[in-house]
Design a protein around this motif. Structure first.
Motif, mmCIF file in Angstrom:
data_model
loop_
_atom_site.group_PDB
_atom_site.id
_atom_site.type_symbol
_atom_site.label_atom_id
_atom_site.label_comp_id
_atom_site.label_asym_id
_atom_site.label_seq_id
_atom_site.Cartn_x
_atom_site.Cartn_y
_atom_site.Cartn_z
ATOM 1 N N MET A 125 0.787 -1.230 0.000
ATOM 2 C CA MET A 125 0.000 0.000 0.000
ATOM 3 C C MET A 125 0.826 1.293 0.000
ATOM 4 O O MET A 125 0.297 2.344 -0.341
ATOM 5 N N VAL A 126 2.088 1.220 0.389
ATOM 6 C CA VAL A 126 2.866 2.446 0.560
ATOM 7 C C VAL A 126 4.054 2.524 -0.398
ATOM 8 O O VAL A 126 4.223 3.525 -1.091
ATOM 9 N N ARG A 127 4.866 1.508 -0.417
ATOM 10 C CA ARG A 127 6.102 1.546 -1.217
ATOM 11 C C ARG A 127 5.773 1.418 -2.689
ATOM 12 O O ARG A 127 5.227 0.409 -3.124
ATOM 13 N N LYS A 128 6.154 2.440 -3.434
ATOM 14 C CA LYS A 128 5.778 2.536 -4.841
ATOM 15 C C LYS A 128 6.384 1.415 -5.686
ATOM 16 O O LYS A 128 5.726 0.831 -6.525
ATOM 17 N N ASN A 129 7.653 1.121 -5.473
ATOM 18 C CA ASN A 129 8.347 0.163 -6.337
ATOM 19 C C ASN A 129 8.696 -1.138 -5.641
ATOM 20 O O ASN A 129 9.508 -1.896 -6.136
ATOM 21 N N ALA A 130 8.101 -1.383 -4.505
ATOM 22 C CA ALA A 130 8.430 -2.603 -3.761
ATOM 23 C C ALA A 130 7.824 -3.814 -4.458
ATOM 24 O O ALA A 130 6.749 -3.753 -5.029
ATOM 25 N N HIS A 131 8.551 -4.907 -4.369
ATOM 26 C CA HIS A 131 8.027 -6.173 -4.864
ATOM 27 C C HIS A 131 6.938 -6.627 -3.901
ATOM 28 O O HIS A 131 7.151 -6.736 -2.709
#
Length: 137
Positions: A125-131
């Protein structure tokens, strides 16, 4: 194997111009009554936020966001709200507001590992580019 238990969570948002209703997700609050658990994680992506409003006072936003984990932790350093039982602190944190810092509606889940849930929600929900991975708990 540990049993599953329910938890509640809300997404923390920064809404630079409330009247436009545009926001950036910046964190997560998770609460579990059975485990007496209340925690928040916050990661402010300042560059994304400044795209919505380049005139924002980022320092002021950082200061306001820093209060949320303190309230979750409780105790004297969190002021009068920090003295409340953890469920009341959670409800205070997620109460609807029309300010620059808001939360989503409260959602419920079922898990075995609350720290894994926090990390999963931050990735999703928060980290734009997280796997985005699946939580197997």
């Amino acid at each position: 194997m540990p049993s599953h238990f329910t938890y509640d969570y809300a997404i923390i948002r920064v809404v630079p111009k409330v009247e436009r209703e545009e926001f950036i997700n910046v964190g997560v609050i998770v609460s579990c009554g059975v485990k007496r658990f209340l925690d928040a994680r916050i990661e402010l992506d300042e560059s994304r936020l400044l795209v919505l409003d380049p005139t924002l006072d980022i320092e002021m936003i950082r200061d306001h966001l820093a209060v949320i984990p303190k309230i979750c932790q409780g105790g004297e350093q969190a002021g009068a709200i920090g003295q409340l039982p953890h469920r009341e602190r959670f409800h205070w944190l997620v109460a609807p507001r029309s300010t620059i810092i808001q939360t989503s509606k409260v959602h419920t889940g079922l898990c075995q590992d609350l720290q894994a849930v926090l990390e999963h929600l931050m990735n999703r929900m928060v980290r734009k580019n997280a796997h985005v991975e699946t939580v197997h708990s």
